[in-house]
Design a protein around this motif. Structure first.
Motif, PDB file in Angstrom:
ATOM      1  N   HIS A 100      -8.430   3.229  -7.486  1.00 29.09           N
ATOM      2  CA  HIS A 100      -7.583   3.175  -6.287  1.00 29.09           C
ATOM      3  C   HIS A 100      -7.029   1.784  -5.996  1.00 29.09           C
ATOM      4  N   ASN A 101      -7.493   0.760  -6.721  1.00 27.82           N
ATOM      5  CA  ASN A 101      -6.803  -0.539  -6.631  1.00 27.82           C
ATOM      6  C   ASN A 101      -7.040  -1.364  -7.891  1.00 27.82           C
ATOM      7  N   ASP A 102      -6.249  -2.435  -8.021  1.00 24.77           N
ATOM      8  CA  ASP A 102      -6.339  -3.298  -9.210  1.00 24.77           C
ATOM      9  C   ASP A 102      -7.728  -3.903  -9.353  1.00 24.77           C
ATOM     10  N   THR A 153      -1.128  -1.718  11.119  1.00 23.30           N
ATOM     11  CA  THR A 153      -0.465  -2.242   9.930  1.00 23.30           C
ATOM     12  C   THR A 153      -1.316  -1.973   8.698  1.00 23.30           C
ATOM     13  N   ASP A 154      -0.673  -1.647   7.606  1.00 29.31           N
ATOM     14  CA  ASP A 154      -1.300  -1.318   6.319  1.00 29.31           C
ATOM     15  C   ASP A 154      -1.945   0.067   6.332  1.00 29.31           C
ATOM     16  N   ARG A 155      -2.953   0.285   7.202  1.00 34.32           N
ATOM     17  CA  ARG A 155      -3.649   1.573   7.244  1.00 34.32           C
ATOM     18  C   ARG A 155      -3.498   2.203   8.631  1.00 34.32           C
ATOM     19  N   SER A 156      -3.549   3.535   8.660  1.00 39.88           N
ATOM     20  CA  SER A 156      -3.394   4.219   9.945  1.00 39.88           C
ATOM     21  C   SER A 156      -4.721   4.803  10.436  1.00 39.88           C
ATOM     22  N   ASP A 162      -6.071   9.212   0.902  1.00 41.95           N
ATOM     23  CA  ASP A 162      -4.706   9.645   0.563  1.00 41.95           C
ATOM     24  C   ASP A 162      -4.389   9.512  -0.932  1.00 41.95           C
ATOM     25  N   ARG A 163      -4.864   8.440  -1.548  1.00 44.55           N
ATOM     26  CA  ARG A 163      -4.589   8.296  -2.995  1.00 44.55           C
ATOM     27  C   ARG A 163      -5.301   9.391  -3.769  1.00 44.55           C
ATOM     28  N   LYS A 164      -6.493   9.728  -3.344  1.00 40.82           N
ATOM     29  CA  LYS A 164      -7.238  10.825  -4.000  1.00 40.82           C
ATOM     30  C   LYS A 164      -6.442  12.120  -3.872  1.00 40.82           C
ATOM     31  N   VAL A 176      -3.635   0.991  -8.598  1.00 41.51           N
ATOM     32  CA  VAL A 176      -2.663   0.856  -7.500  1.00 41.51           C
ATOM     33  C   VAL A 176      -2.721  -0.589  -6.996  1.00 41.51           C
ATOM     34  N   ASP A 177      -1.603  -1.130  -6.571  1.00 42.55           N
ATOM     35  CA  ASP A 177      -1.447  -2.444  -5.938  1.00 42.55           C
ATOM     36  C   ASP A 177      -0.350  -3.279  -6.620  1.00 42.55           C
ATOM     37  N   ALA A 178      -0.619  -3.670  -7.894  1.00 44.68           N
ATOM     38  CA  ALA A 178       0.309  -4.573  -8.614  1.00 44.68           C
ATOM     39  C   ALA A 178       0.213  -6.016  -8.121  1.00 44.68           C
ATOM     40  N   ALA A 233     -11.944  -9.312   3.090  1.00 44.08           N
ATOM     41  CA  ALA A 233     -11.342 -10.114   2.012  1.00 44.08           C
ATOM     42  C   ALA A 233     -11.771  -9.486   0.691  1.00 44.08           C
ATOM     43  N   GLU A 234     -11.691  -8.132   0.640  1.00 48.10           N
ATOM     44  CA  GLU A 234     -12.287  -7.400  -0.476  1.00 48.10           C
ATOM     45  C   GLU A 234     -11.494  -7.442  -1.770  1.00 48.10           C
ATOM     46  N   SER A 235     -10.221  -7.788  -1.687  1.00 54.12           N
ATOM     47  CA  SER A 235      -9.377  -7.654  -2.892  1.00 54.12           C
ATOM     48  C   SER A 235      -8.266  -8.700  -2.912  1.00 54.12           C
ATOM     49  N   GLY A 236      -7.634  -8.819  -4.075  1.00 61.25           N
ATOM     50  CA  GLY A 236      -6.478  -9.718  -4.200  1.00 61.25           C
ATOM     51  C   GLY A 236      -5.367  -9.284  -3.254  1.00 61.25           C
ATOM     52  N   TRP A 237      -5.240  -7.977  -3.107  1.00 61.54           N
ATOM     53  CA  TRP A 237      -4.232  -7.433  -2.181  1.00 61.54           C
ATOM     54  C   TRP A 237      -4.487  -7.951  -0.777  1.00 61.54           C
ATOM     55  N   ARG A 238      -5.752  -7.896  -0.353  1.00 53.16           N
ATOM     56  CA  ARG A 238      -6.093  -8.285   1.019  1.00 53.16           C
ATOM     57  C   ARG A 238      -5.818  -9.765   1.242  1.00 53.16           C
ATOM     58  N   THR A 239      -6.138 -10.594   0.229  1.00 53.78           N
ATOM     59  CA  THR A 239      -5.895 -12.036   0.348  1.00 53.78           C
ATOM     60  C   THR A 239      -4.404 -12.285   0.537  1.00 53.78           C
TER      61      THR A 239
HETATM   62  O1  AHR Z   1      -5.123  -0.754   2.377  1.00 53.15           O
HETATM   63  C1  AHR Z   1      -4.616  -1.282   1.207  1.00 53.15           C
HETATM   64  C2  AHR Z   1      -5.687  -1.337   0.180  1.00 53.15           C
HETATM   65  O2  AHR Z   1      -6.767  -2.122   0.645  1.00 53.15           O
HETATM   66  C3  AHR Z   1      -5.294  -1.987  -1.129  1.00 53.15           C
HETATM   67  O3  AHR Z   1      -4.786  -1.095  -2.051  1.00 53.15           O
HETATM   68  C4  AHR Z   1      -6.622  -2.489  -1.601  1.00 53.15           C
HETATM   69  O4  AHR Z   1      -6.529  -3.387  -2.653  1.00 53.15           O
HETATM   70  C5  AHR Z   1      -7.117  -3.053  -0.342  1.00 53.15           C
HETATM   71  O5  AHR Z   1      -8.417  -3.421  -0.324  1.00 53.15           O
END
Ligand code: AHR
Length: 334
Positions: free
Chosen positions: A239-241, A131-134, A189-191, A267-269, A54-60
């Motif tokens: 790498h994220n908001d 899903t989301d990450r590979s 990958d973003r790097k 990144v994220d928005a 639950a590290e980020s707004g994106w994850r929530t």
């Molecule tokens: O895997 C997506 C990333 O994970 C999002 O950019 C970041 O906010 C999240 O923690």
């Protein structure tokens, strides 16, 4: 034995019928579908999902999307929060295998080290959806599909925007980079994408790059160190908001004006990031959509039914400038 031989004809017929039904029933259970192990053949799909944390707004927003979509699709969801630890994800996946869920889905916290547990799921005939990450497994048969963003593209879009902004710059442009957690696909990958894009202008130089673990606290702490160690910072690529938002506090505390003294790209928005962009504290965001739930449930139904699905499904995304953020904010869902 003798008695058996003396059974009457109707009794023998009943016994044969019973054994046919029994064998047929067992076979029907074993073949309940071609896609998954299946705990019970009640027609309901059970999905075991292991979330990063639950590290980020994106994850929530991603967790909400998955839970809501499962309910809407009539899929029974078993959900586990791994608190950013790979060992917790492996434990959760093994539990799901033991429970004989129909489908396992997960967002891997890091890219490497999944082959053994994925092989266990495959041996148990339980289909896995990333899903989301590979993952970086060479054996692509260990999972059915990967649904998520192109993180290299996100980094590249961020870098290309910066190249355009700084095309007239005569001196060196000092960039600091806040990376996601070490070993995570979006961090790697973003790097990569950002680095490749800014190579177009030799004036653009990354002078410091450290993980801030995708959290606000991490972003703030690492940015404080960057500011202490480097006199001149012109650009921050986070790498994220959330890390960008944490960094805002450090930048303001250091007496600098975010978005003016230091150009900020994230990144994220998510809503908070978009608000910072609309307020001119961020300068550019490459979108990464967390709303993966509906597509994930659709895929779960398909793989459970034994249908073929594409090996890779890429999320559709865009980018935002300050003006575009102002326009998009009122309708932003997350
Ligand atoms: O895997 C997506 C990333 O994970 C999002 O950019 C970041 O906010 C999240 O923690």
């Amino acid at each position: 034995m003798g008695k058996m031989r003396t059974q009457s004809a109707p009794w023998r017929a009943a016994a044969v019928l019973a054994s046919v039904l029994l064998v047929g029933g067992v076979a029907a259970c074993g073949n309940s579908d071609t896609g998954g192990g299946g705990s019970k053949d009640d027609g309901k799909i059970t999905m075991g999902f292991s979330q990063v944390g639950a590290e980020s707004g994106w994850r929530t927003a991603n967790t909400t999307s998955i839970k809501e979509s499962a309910a809407a699709a009539g899929i029974e969801l078993k959900f586990d929060d791994a608190q950013q630890k790979q060992e917790n994800q492996i434990k959760a996946i093994r539990n799901y295998i033991q429970q004989k869920v129909d489908v396992i889905a997960f967002s891997p916290v890091v890219e490497s080290g999944w082959d053994t547990v994925l092989k266990e799921a495959k041996d148990a005939d339980i289909p896995v959806i990333l899903t989301d990450r590979s993952v970086d497994s060479a054996d692509k048969s260990l999972y059915k599909t990967f649904l998520g963003s192109d993180f290299v593209k996100e980094g590249r879009l961020a870098g290309e925007w910066l190249v355009e902004q700084k095309k007239g710059a005569s001196g060196t442009v000092n960039i600091v980079e806040l990376q996601g957690n070490t070993g995570a696909a979006p961090a790697n990958d973003r790097k990569k994408g950002f680095g490749e894009a800014i190579a177009a202008n030799p004036n653009l130089k990354i002078i410091a790059s450290q993980p801030g673990d995708f959290t606000r606290a991490g972003g703030k702490q690492v940015m404080e160190q960057f500011l202490k160690a480097n006199k001149q910072i012109d650009v921050l690529f986070a790498h994220n908001d959330d890390m960008g938002l944490g960094a805002l506090e450090a930048i303001t505390a250091a007496g600098k004006v975010p978005g003016k003294d230091i150009t900020i790209i994230t990144v994220d928005a998510v809503k908070d990031g978009m608000q910072a962009l609309a307020d001119g504290k961020f300068n550019f965001i490459a979108e990464c959509s967390p709303l993966l739930g509906p597509q994930l449930m659709d895929l779960a139904k398909k793989v459970h039914a034994g249908e073929e699905v594409p090996a890779r499904i890429e999320t559709q995304e865009t980018t935002f400038t300050t003006e575009q953020a102002k326009e998009a904010l009122p309708n932003r869902k997350y």
